[in-house]
Scaffold this motif. Structure first.
Motif, PDB file in Angstrom:
ATOM      1  N   LEU A 285     -20.988  28.862  -9.357  1.00  0.00           N
ATOM      2  CA  LEU A 285     -20.080  27.743  -9.604  1.00  0.00           C
ATOM      3  C   LEU A 285     -18.705  28.241 -10.033  1.00  0.00           C
ATOM      4  O   LEU A 285     -17.675  27.677  -9.635  1.00  0.00           O
ATOM      5  CB  LEU A 285     -20.670  26.819 -10.670  1.00  0.00           C
ATOM      6  N   GLN A 286     -18.678  29.301 -10.845  1.00  0.00           N
ATOM      7  CA  GLN A 286     -17.392  29.864 -11.256  1.00  0.00           C
ATOM      8  C   GLN A 286     -16.609  30.395 -10.057  1.00  0.00           C
ATOM      9  O   GLN A 286     -15.391  30.210  -9.956  1.00  0.00           O
ATOM     10  CB  GLN A 286     -17.616  30.999 -12.262  1.00  0.00           C
ATOM     11  N   ALA A 287     -17.326  31.050  -9.154  1.00  0.00           N
ATOM     12  CA  ALA A 287     -16.651  31.705  -8.033  1.00  0.00           C
ATOM     13  C   ALA A 287     -16.297  30.738  -6.909  1.00  0.00           C
ATOM     14  O   ALA A 287     -15.224  30.852  -6.298  1.00  0.00           O
ATOM     15  CB  ALA A 287     -17.532  32.828  -7.489  1.00  0.00           C
ATOM     16  N   TYR A 288     -17.205  29.772  -6.635  1.00  0.00           N
ATOM     17  CA  TYR A 288     -17.046  28.972  -5.423  1.00  0.00           C
ATOM     18  C   TYR A 288     -17.067  27.462  -5.660  1.00  0.00           C
ATOM     19  O   TYR A 288     -16.822  26.697  -4.726  1.00  0.00           O
ATOM     20  CB  TYR A 288     -18.154  29.318  -4.420  1.00  0.00           C
ATOM     21  N   GLY A 289     -17.417  27.046  -6.876  1.00  0.00           N
ATOM     22  CA  GLY A 289     -17.517  25.616  -7.134  1.00  0.00           C
ATOM     23  C   GLY A 289     -18.764  24.985  -6.567  1.00  0.00           C
ATOM     24  O   GLY A 289     -18.918  23.758  -6.588  1.00  0.00           O
ATOM     25  N   GLU A 290     -19.684  25.796  -6.055  1.00  0.00           N
ATOM     26  CA  GLU A 290     -20.941  25.300  -5.503  1.00  0.00           C
ATOM     27  C   GLU A 290     -21.969  26.429  -5.506  1.00  0.00           C
ATOM     28  O   GLU A 290     -21.640  27.585  -5.783  1.00  0.00           O
ATOM     29  CB  GLU A 290     -20.735  24.796  -4.071  1.00  0.00           C
ATOM     30  N   ILE A 291     -23.213  26.072  -5.201  1.00  0.00           N
ATOM     31  CA  ILE A 291     -24.281  27.071  -5.155  1.00  0.00           C
ATOM     32  C   ILE A 291     -24.359  27.623  -3.734  1.00  0.00           C
ATOM     33  O   ILE A 291     -24.712  26.907  -2.793  1.00  0.00           O
ATOM     34  CB  ILE A 291     -25.644  26.457  -5.551  1.00  0.00           C
ATOM     35  N   LYS A 292     -23.996  28.888  -3.569  1.00  0.00           N
ATOM     36  CA  LYS A 292     -24.005  29.499  -2.245  1.00  0.00           C
ATOM     37  C   LYS A 292     -24.206  30.999  -2.386  1.00  0.00           C
ATOM     38  O   LYS A 292     -24.169  31.554  -3.483  1.00  0.00           O
ATOM     39  CB  LYS A 292     -22.689  29.196  -1.505  1.00  0.00           C
ATOM     40  N   ASP A 293     -24.436  31.657  -1.247  1.00  0.00           N
ATOM     41  CA  ASP A 293     -24.554  33.115  -1.261  1.00  0.00           C
ATOM     42  C   ASP A 293     -23.242  33.735  -1.744  1.00  0.00           C
ATOM     43  O   ASP A 293     -22.170  33.154  -1.540  1.00  0.00           O
ATOM     44  CB  ASP A 293     -24.883  33.621   0.150  1.00  0.00           C
ATOM     45  N   PRO A 294     -23.323  34.885  -2.407  1.00  0.00           N
ATOM     46  CA  PRO A 294     -24.501  35.747  -2.566  1.00  0.00           C
ATOM     47  C   PRO A 294     -25.431  35.354  -3.715  1.00  0.00           C
ATOM     48  O   PRO A 294     -26.578  35.796  -3.756  1.00  0.00           O
ATOM     49  CB  PRO A 294     -23.874  37.115  -2.841  1.00  0.00           C
ATOM     50  N   PHE A 295     -24.966  34.517  -4.641  1.00  0.00           N
ATOM     51  CA  PHE A 295     -25.803  34.212  -5.810  1.00  0.00           C
ATOM     52  C   PHE A 295     -26.993  33.341  -5.445  1.00  0.00           C
ATOM     53  O   PHE A 295     -28.046  33.425  -6.082  1.00  0.00           O
ATOM     54  CB  PHE A 295     -24.955  33.542  -6.894  1.00  0.00           C
ATOM     55  N   LYS A 296     -26.853  32.506  -4.430  1.00  0.00           N
ATOM     56  CA  LYS A 296     -27.971  31.664  -4.014  1.00  0.00           C
ATOM     57  C   LYS A 296     -29.153  32.517  -3.586  1.00  0.00           C
ATOM     58  O   LYS A 296     -30.311  32.169  -3.839  1.00  0.00           O
ATOM     59  CB  LYS A 296     -27.535  30.748  -2.873  1.00  0.00           C
ATOM     60  N   ARG A 297     -28.901  33.648  -2.954  1.00  0.00           N
ATOM     61  CA  ARG A 297     -29.986  34.523  -2.508  1.00  0.00           C
ATOM     62  C   ARG A 297     -30.748  35.098  -3.701  1.00  0.00           C
ATOM     63  O   ARG A 297     -31.969  35.250  -3.649  1.00  0.00           O
ATOM     64  CB  ARG A 297     -29.429  35.651  -1.647  1.00  0.00           C
TER      65      ARG A 297
END
Length: 298
Positions: A285-297
């Motif tokens: 969320l800090q980086a992209y404002g949403e849940i996505k890769d790479p953290f989602k993985r």
């Protein structure tokens, strides 16, 4: 939960050594009586000191007879399960009894040691712990690096799997017969000063994103969830209790050490998992404002 007696090495002599620490070198223990039965305990018979059984002890100090009561707390329910719970209560009582008019006076607070002796703690003000030193870098630095470069390395994946395997090992020890500790864990998750209500109380008033009504609604929902979790006590297992990136030190490769186990040995395994994975959500969320890769993985 079984009630065990404290092993008092040396019997009456050990008790006398303790009272000489409290009253001076001329203290002499005359007799020890169980309350309320009045049964006298003497010599090596003192090896059976029991949790929750108060004792009337008569001590001669320079010819003056002093009568004192030695009392412990039973480790059954009501938040008394861990010896640290009982220590908290007794330390507080020692500091507070003598501040209230007409209250029975506290002479000392002490502890039974692993060697079966008694140790005076009455002049203690703060406690400390000494642990071994270990090298390593906190795992949150890995997450900072992932956020900066926007992709996972092979090592990132390997470390995530290593942490997952570690939790599988930890949680494989089931708390059969310890269901009350699971229920306590859920209760303290809401009301403990280090947990939800404590965090809510730390928010300053007037926050736009956390008004009073919102915080009250969070607390209401937490209480509803507590009643749902009480029915899940069969899930009780060994836990870390505070498994987040700041409590993990990595060295080379996947070699790591965990720090600061907290709030009891037993609880809900998903708590450890959530304490870690919510940080992947935060960083995304800090980086992209949403849940996505790479953290989602991860």
């Amino acid at each position: 939960m079984a009630i065990m007696g404290m092993i008092l090495s040396g019997g009456l002599e050990s008790l006398e050594r303790y009272f000489r620490e409290v009253y001076g070198p001329n203290a002499e223990v005359l007799r020890v009586l169980e309350i309320p039965s009045g049964k006298e305990r003497s010599g090596m018979d003192l090896k059976g000191f029991g949790y929750g059984i108060p004792y009337l002890i008569e001590v001669s100090v320079n010819g003056e007879i002093k009568k004192v009561v030695l009392e412990t707390i039973r480790p059954e329910g009501f938040g008394h399960e861990h010896f640290s719970d009982r220590a908290q209560i007794l330390l507080w009582q020692h500091s507070a009894f003598n501040n209230l008019p007409k209250h029975v006076r506290s002479i000392d607070v002490g502890a039974f040691t692993a060697r079966g002796t008694l140790k005076s703690l009455g002049d203690c003000r703060e406690f400390f712990i000494i642990t071994e030193f270990v090298d390593g870098k906190p795992y949150y630095l890995d997450l900072e690096a992932i956020k900066a470069r926007g992709e996972l390395s092979n090592l990132d994946v390997e470390r995530c799997l290593a942490l997952s395997n570690y939790l599988v090992e930890v949680h494989s020890v089931k708390g059969v017969g310890l269901e009350p500790l699971y229920i306590r864990r859920a209760r303290e998750l809401i009301g403990h000063g280090e947990c939800i209500m404590g965090l809510i109380d730390s928010y300053p008033p007037g926050l736009e994103y956390a008004d009073e009504g919102t915080l009250m609604e969070i607390e209401r929902k937490c209480i509803e969830w507590r009643w749902r979790l009480k029915k899940k006590a069969y899930r009780c297992a060994r836990v870390h209790g505070d498994f987040h990136p700041w409590n993990i030190l990595f060295r080379e490769g996947t070699d790591f050490t965990v720090l600061d186990r907290s709030r009891g040995e037993w609880g809900e395994p998903a708590d450890d998992l959530a304490a870690m994975t919510i940080n992947y959500l935060f960083y995304s969320l800090q980086a992209y404002g949403e849940i996505k890769d790479p953290f989602k993985r991860l």
